[in-house]
Design a protein around this motif. Structure first.
Motif, mmCIF file in Angstrom:
data_model
loop_
_atom_site.group_PDB
_atom_site.id
_atom_site.type_symbol
_atom_site.label_atom_id
_atom_site.label_comp_id
_atom_site.label_asym_id
_atom_site.label_seq_id
_atom_site.Cartn_x
_atom_site.Cartn_y
_atom_site.Cartn_z
ATOM 1 N N GLU A 1 49.278 42.356 37.130
ATOM 2 C CA GLU A 1 47.849 42.308 37.391
ATOM 3 C C GLU A 1 47.661 42.505 38.884
ATOM 4 O O GLU A 1 48.362 41.898 39.692
ATOM 5 C CB GLU A 1 47.242 40.983 36.953
ATOM 6 C CG GLU A 1 45.745 40.966 37.127
ATOM 7 C CD GLU A 1 45.055 39.793 36.456
ATOM 8 O OE1 GLU A 1 43.843 39.645 36.668
ATOM 9 O OE2 GLU A 1 45.720 39.031 35.735
ATOM 10 N N LYS B 1 44.844 42.596 41.966
ATOM 11 C CA LYS B 1 43.528 42.409 42.572
ATOM 12 C C LYS B 1 43.638 43.077 43.936
ATOM 13 O O LYS B 1 44.478 42.699 44.740
ATOM 14 C CB LYS B 1 43.192 40.931 42.683
ATOM 15 C CG LYS B 1 42.983 40.287 41.321
ATOM 16 C CD LYS B 1 42.498 38.864 41.451
ATOM 17 C CE LYS B 1 42.373 38.188 40.120
ATOM 18 N NZ LYS B 1 41.409 38.773 39.218
ATOM 19 N N ASN C 1 46.712 41.648 45.812
ATOM 20 C CA ASN C 1 47.010 40.240 45.499
ATOM 21 C C ASN C 1 47.139 39.378 46.761
ATOM 22 O O ASN C 1 47.926 38.445 46.807
ATOM 23 C CB ASN C 1 48.249 40.127 44.615
ATOM 24 C CG ASN C 1 48.051 40.800 43.269
ATOM 25 O OD1 ASN C 1 46.928 40.958 42.789
ATOM 26 N ND2 ASN C 1 49.130 41.229 42.657
ATOM 27 N N ASP D 1 40.175 45.245 40.020
ATOM 28 C CA ASP D 1 41.032 44.345 39.260
ATOM 29 C C ASP D 1 41.673 45.198 38.172
ATOM 30 O O ASP D 1 40.967 45.801 37.360
ATOM 31 C CB ASP D 1 40.206 43.211 38.650
ATOM 32 C CG ASP D 1 41.049 42.151 37.963
ATOM 33 O OD1 ASP D 1 42.294 42.259 37.987
ATOM 34 O OD2 ASP D 1 40.468 41.221 37.380
ATOM 35 N N LYS E 1 44.833 45.737 35.206
ATOM 36 C CA LYS E 1 45.867 45.200 34.330
ATOM 37 C C LYS E 1 46.771 46.383 33.997
ATOM 38 O O LYS E 1 46.317 47.411 33.496
ATOM 39 C CB LYS E 1 45.258 44.632 33.061
ATOM 40 C CG LYS E 1 44.092 43.676 33.316
ATOM 41 C CD LYS E 1 44.454 42.274 33.058
ATOM 42 C CE LYS E 1 43.302 41.311 33.136
ATOM 43 N NZ LYS E 1 42.572 41.157 34.330
#
Length: 166
Positions: free
Chosen positions: A6, A8, A40, A92, A94
């Motif tokens: 993930e 960010k 992140n 964001d 995934k």
């Protein structure tokens, strides 16, 4: 298929010149895509993507790691070199791997889209990699946007007034 990662991410995407381009079609032939980003809150880097861009791109991507605390210094450095206008993006993502293709489900400024890519070492393998991506996308029922829809989406993201910087 399991979630691989993930992300960010905060990105500053730079435009050459005065950055008043309302339509990316005006700069679609510019092979330089310059940005700085932090992922992140820990992995910061200067990114130069070089080459033709679009729906099926083959560009060289050069990443230069920087310290997160040096992010502001890099913006000052680029400004001194004449790179001072662009767009701030928050995203964001995934990330998943499926049948040898990396897929990212991305949310950015109220937009949602899927990226599919395959990293290759030799540019001669581009056509084969694109065929593999198309095949896997077809298996999943995903429709690949054409160049016009892609540019329309970029314009929608880039023209959010609050995201532009100078």
């Amino acid at each position: 298929t399991e979630l691989k990662e993930e992300k960010k991410r905060l990105s500053l995407v730079y435009f050459r010149g005065n950055g008043t381009h309302k339509d990316v079609r005006e700069v679609k032939d510019d092979p330089v895509d310059l940005r700085i980003r932090i992922t992140n809150n820990k992995k910061a880097e200067i990114i130069l993507k070089y080459g033709k861009w679009g729906v099926e791109e083959k560009r060289r991507e050069i990443s230069i790691p920087i310290k997160p605390e040096g992010f502001e210094d890099v913006t000052d450095f680029l400004k001194a070199l004449g790179w001072k206008v662009g767009v701030v993006t928050l995203s964001d993502s995934k990330v998943f791997d499926y049948n040898g293709v990396e897929f990212a489900i991305v949310q950015s400024s109220g937009h949602y889209y899927v990226e599919a890519e395959k990293l290759i070492e030799d540019c001669g393998d581009t056509k084969k990699a694109n065929q593999e991506i198309r095949k896997v996308c077809s298996e999943l029922g995903l429709k690949i946007a054409d160049s016009e829809k892609f540019m329309d989406m970029l314009n929608s993201l880039n023209n959010i007034k609050e995201n532009r910087f100078n």
